[in-house]
Each structure stands twice: as C-alpha cells, then as structure tokens.
Design a protein around this motif. Structure first.
Motif, PDB file in Angstrom:
ATOM      1  N   ASN A 158       0.919  -1.343   0.112  1.00 16.82           N
ATOM      2  CA  ASN A 158      -0.030  -0.043  -0.052  1.00 16.82           C
ATOM      3  C   ASN A 158       0.874   1.308   0.150  1.00 16.82           C
ATOM      4  O   ASN A 158       1.951   1.266   0.600  1.00 16.82           O
ATOM      5  N   TYR A 159       0.476   2.318  -0.982  1.00 18.14           N
ATOM      6  CA  TYR A 159       1.331   3.564  -0.766  1.00 18.14           C
ATOM      7  C   TYR A 159       0.433   4.575  -0.755  1.00 18.14           C
ATOM      8  O   TYR A 159      -0.568   4.689  -1.326  1.00 18.14           O
ATOM      9  N   TRP A 160       1.060   5.634  -0.050  1.00 18.32           N
ATOM     10  CA  TRP A 160       0.511   6.980   0.182  1.00 18.32           C
ATOM     11  C   TRP A 160       0.373   7.916  -1.234  1.00 18.32           C
ATOM     12  O   TRP A 160       1.487   7.770  -2.052  1.00 18.32           O
ATOM     13  N   THR A 161      -0.674   8.459  -1.445  1.00 21.84           N
ATOM     14  CA  THR A 161      -0.574   9.462  -2.507  1.00 21.84           C
ATOM     15  C   THR A 161      -1.404  10.579  -2.401  1.00 21.84           C
ATOM     16  O   THR A 161      -2.288  10.395  -1.690  1.00 21.84           O
ATOM     17  N   VAL A 162      -1.151  11.547  -3.086  1.00 20.05           N
ATOM     18  CA  VAL A 162      -2.037  12.807  -2.701  1.00 20.05           C
ATOM     19  C   VAL A 162      -2.757  13.173  -4.285  1.00 20.05           C
ATOM     20  O   VAL A 162      -1.772  13.602  -5.330  1.00 20.05           O
ATOM     21  N   SER A 163      -3.947  13.200  -4.208  1.00 20.58           N
ATOM     22  CA  SER A 163      -4.648  13.298  -5.393  1.00 20.58           C
ATOM     23  C   SER A 163      -4.744  14.963  -5.767  1.00 20.58           C
ATOM     24  O   SER A 163      -5.778  15.496  -5.999  1.00 20.58           O
ATOM     25  N   VAL A 164      -3.722  15.648  -6.425  1.00 20.25           N
ATOM     26  CA  VAL A 164      -3.778  16.939  -6.870  1.00 20.25           C
ATOM     27  C   VAL A 164      -2.688  16.713  -8.223  1.00 20.25           C
ATOM     28  O   VAL A 164      -2.220  16.023  -8.520  1.00 20.25           O
ATOM     29  N   GLU A 165      -2.817  18.062  -8.894  1.00 15.70           N
ATOM     30  CA  GLU A 165      -1.751  18.344  -9.806  1.00 15.70           C
ATOM     31  C   GLU A 165      -0.699  18.427  -9.318  1.00 15.70           C
ATOM     32  O   GLU A 165      -0.388  19.249  -8.065  1.00 15.70           O
ATOM     33  N   THR A 166       0.602  17.948  -9.618  1.00 18.09           N
ATOM     34  CA  THR A 166       1.876  18.397  -9.165  1.00 18.09           C
ATOM     35  C   THR A 166       2.184  19.802  -9.457  1.00 18.09           C
ATOM     36  O   THR A 166       1.749  20.482 -10.419  1.00 18.09           O
ATOM     37  N   HIS A 187      -5.129  17.133   3.318  1.00 19.10           N
ATOM     38  CA  HIS A 187      -5.531  15.832   3.970  1.00 19.10           C
ATOM     39  C   HIS A 187      -6.465  15.168   3.414  1.00 19.10           C
ATOM     40  O   HIS A 187      -6.669  13.733   3.546  1.00 19.10           O
ATOM     41  N   LYS A 188      -7.771  16.004   3.040  1.00 17.62           N
ATOM     42  CA  LYS A 188      -8.909  15.233   2.250  1.00 17.62           C
ATOM     43  C   LYS A 188      -8.571  14.804   0.915  1.00 17.62           C
ATOM     44  O   LYS A 188      -9.419  14.142   0.271  1.00 17.62           O
ATOM     45  N   LYS A 189      -7.301  14.946   0.570  1.00 18.73           N
ATOM     46  CA  LYS A 189      -6.919  14.814  -1.035  1.00 18.73           C
ATOM     47  C   LYS A 189      -5.827  13.346  -0.854  1.00 18.73           C
ATOM     48  O   LYS A 189      -5.695  12.996  -2.038  1.00 18.73           O
ATOM     49  N   PHE A 190      -5.645  13.265   0.152  1.00 18.73           N
ATOM     50  CA  PHE A 190      -4.989  11.885   0.306  1.00 18.73           C
ATOM     51  C   PHE A 190      -5.646  10.589  -0.067  1.00 18.73           C
ATOM     52  O   PHE A 190      -6.779  10.223   0.264  1.00 18.73           O
ATOM     53  N   LYS A 191      -4.823   9.609  -0.694  1.00 21.26           N
ATOM     54  CA  LYS A 191      -5.468   8.425  -1.006  1.00 21.26           C
ATOM     55  C   LYS A 191      -4.398   7.324  -0.723  1.00 21.26           C
ATOM     56  O   LYS A 191      -3.009   7.664  -0.835  1.00 21.26           O
ATOM     57  N   VAL A 192      -4.802   6.021  -0.477  1.00 24.52           N
ATOM     58  CA  VAL A 192      -4.013   4.981  -0.427  1.00 24.52           C
ATOM     59  C   VAL A 192      -4.095   4.163  -1.490  1.00 24.52           C
ATOM     60  O   VAL A 192      -5.117   3.564  -1.805  1.00 24.52           O
ATOM     61  N   GLY A 197      -6.685  -0.930  -5.870  1.00 26.88           N
ATOM     62  CA  GLY A 197      -7.125   0.413  -6.544  1.00 26.88           C
ATOM     63  C   GLY A 197      -6.777   1.524  -5.427  1.00 26.88           C
ATOM     64  O   GLY A 197      -6.213   1.320  -4.334  1.00 26.88           O
ATOM     65  N   TYR A 198      -7.362   2.481  -5.721  1.00 20.76           N
ATOM     66  CA  TYR A 198      -7.021   3.685  -4.895  1.00 20.76           C
ATOM     67  C   TYR A 198      -8.447   3.882  -3.795  1.00 20.76           C
ATOM     68  O   TYR A 198      -9.501   3.679  -4.311  1.00 20.76           O
ATOM     69  N   HIS A 199      -8.235   4.092  -2.719  1.00 23.02           N
ATOM     70  CA  HIS A 199      -9.082   4.429  -1.519  1.00 23.02           C
ATOM     71  C   HIS A 199      -8.854   5.776  -0.893  1.00 23.02           C
ATOM     72  O   HIS A 199      -7.660   5.837  -0.536  1.00 23.02           O
ATOM     73  N   THR A 200      -9.669   6.588  -0.644  1.00 17.35           N
ATOM     74  CA  THR A 200      -9.749   7.827   0.121  1.00 17.35           C
ATOM     75  C   THR A 200      -9.649   7.542   1.247  1.00 17.35           C
ATOM     76  O   THR A 200     -10.380   6.593   1.855  1.00 17.35           O
ATOM     77  N   THR A 201      -8.655   8.124   2.362  1.00 20.14           N
ATOM     78  CA  THR A 201      -8.518   7.924   3.680  1.00 20.14           C
ATOM     79  C   THR A 201      -8.308   9.257   4.394  1.00 20.14           C
ATOM     80  O   THR A 201      -7.680  10.240   3.613  1.00 20.14           O
ATOM     81  N   ASP A 202      -8.930   9.568   5.554  1.00 21.86           N
ATOM     82  CA  ASP A 202      -8.573  10.890   6.237  1.00 21.86           C
ATOM     83  C   ASP A 202      -8.238  10.493   7.705  1.00 21.86           C
ATOM     84  O   ASP A 202      -8.519  10.887   8.824  1.00 21.86           O
TER      85      ASP A 202
END
Length: 223
Positions: A158-166, A187-192, A197-202
């Motif tokens: 599992n990997y952290w990622t942040v769902s925004v434009e770089t 923090h609300k844009k973080f996903k694992v 697949g990708y899962h939103t998490t806070d």
C-alpha cells in the motif's frame, strides 16, 4: 652462414629501433585502456557509484538503458541521494542515511516526512500518475535499489499518494513551509493506493511512502 648473419642483423636492428621509439614515447609503456581508466576516475565524483550504475544499466533491457541515473549531492557525493527515473527523482537520502521508502501512519506523518526532507530541502509525496509510473517501471528500478542494498518496490504494498496536480498546487512555498497549513489543504485529497485500487482516507492507514525531489536540482550531479 650469410643468411643467418643477415637474419641476426635484422633482429638486432629491430630491437634497437623498438628501444628508441619506446624512449621517445612513440610506443606506450602501459596499456592505453588502463591509462585512460585511471585518468577518467579522477574526474568522477563517486567512481564506485558510477561503475555500479554502469553495471545496473547493462542489466536492463535495451529499450530502458540510459533511463535511470544515480545522483549525488555536489558537496557530499559519498552517498547516493537521488534515483532519477526519466523525469521523476526518487529521494534516497535522509539524516545521512539512504532509504528507498518510508512508512507513514497518517497523512500528517507523510506531510511531515516530506517537509523535513534533507538539510533544508523539502520533498514531495507522489501524485497518482507519478506513483503509477514508478510502479510500472519497478522491475528496472529494483535493479538499482537491490544493488544499493535498499528495499525494492513491490506491486503488492500500500502506498500514500495525494490526488492533486503536481507543481504549484503542492509546492512548499504555497504552504509557507508549514506542515499544519499543508495538512489543512491536502489531507482530504490523500489516497492509499492498494493492489485493488485507490481508496480515500482521512485517518490511520499505515502505508509506504515514496518521496520525490522537485527543485534544488542544482545541488545534485550524476555519479
């Protein structure tokens, strides 16, 4: 007798010419390849890493050769600092040690690790397309990580990622180099990213963290 005498004169004459050419420098006293190697080494910032990178590159399929580089800090070239894969620069150095991945429990943990990169230079959490690029090329990346004695990248973690434009959207200047401000906005844009697949998490969601270098390129040079 005449033929034997003539032969001896030819051999003796050749030996004399050889010695004169050798003294004049027309004939090298050492193998040229060895001399060239010794000269080249003096111009390498880290010969050991340079040759390790060459060995790793030779193991890659031809279409990937030349894609990956090991970068070191100009002022402290002893340890590998960055593994550059195409345009993506994976950060390897932290607190004078090398590490390919980190473990973060929460988005706040991940943001803190990114902000406090290495000696005043921040790091960045991967956005989804960067993470996918890394995972897509994990097999060739792992050739280098294993050679450096570092943890390889696995598709099953599992990997952290942040769902925004770089870029500016995640730039530390935008957040005034404040972990708290970055957390509030991101923090609300973080996903694992899991194998499914990708899962939103806070909230708590222990996952691996790959940090990237963006900026400060002038501090680094290829090994």
């Amino acid at each position: 007798m005449f033929s034997l005498s003539l032969l001896l004169n030819v051999v003796l004459g050749g030996a004399i010419v050889w010695q004169r050419c050798k003294k004049s420098g027309l004939i090298p006293t050492k193998p040229l390849a060895k001399e060239k190697s010794l000269v080249d080494d003096k111009h390498l910032v880290n010969p050991k890493l340079h040759y390790l990178a060459q060995e790793c590159n030779a193991k890659l399929p031809p279409k990937y050769q030349g894609l990956i580089k090991i970068l070191v800090e100009k002022d402290h070239p002893k340890l590998p600092a960055i593994l550059q894969v195409g345009d993506i620069k994976i950060s390897l150095k932290r607190e004078n040690h090398i590490q390919s991945m980190f473990m973060a429990q929460t988005p706040l943990d991940a943001i803190s690790m990114a902000c406090y990169g290495y000696e005043g230079t921040g790091r960045y959490i991967t956005v989804p397309y960067e993470l996918e690029y890394i995972l897509e090329h994990k097999d060739i990346i792992n050739v280098y990580l294993k050679a450096l004695g570092l943890e390889p990248i696995s598709q099953n973690e599992n990997y952290w990622t942040v769902s925004v434009e770089t870029g500016w959207n995640t730039g530390w200047k935008r957040f005034s180099w404040s972990v708290e401000e970055a957390y509030e906005k991101l923090h609300k844009k973080f996903k694992v990213r899991t194998p499914n697949g990708y899962h939103t998490t806070d909230f708590d969601s222990k996952a691996k963290l790959i940090l990237l270098l963006k900026g400060w390129e002038y501090c680094f040079v290829e090994a």
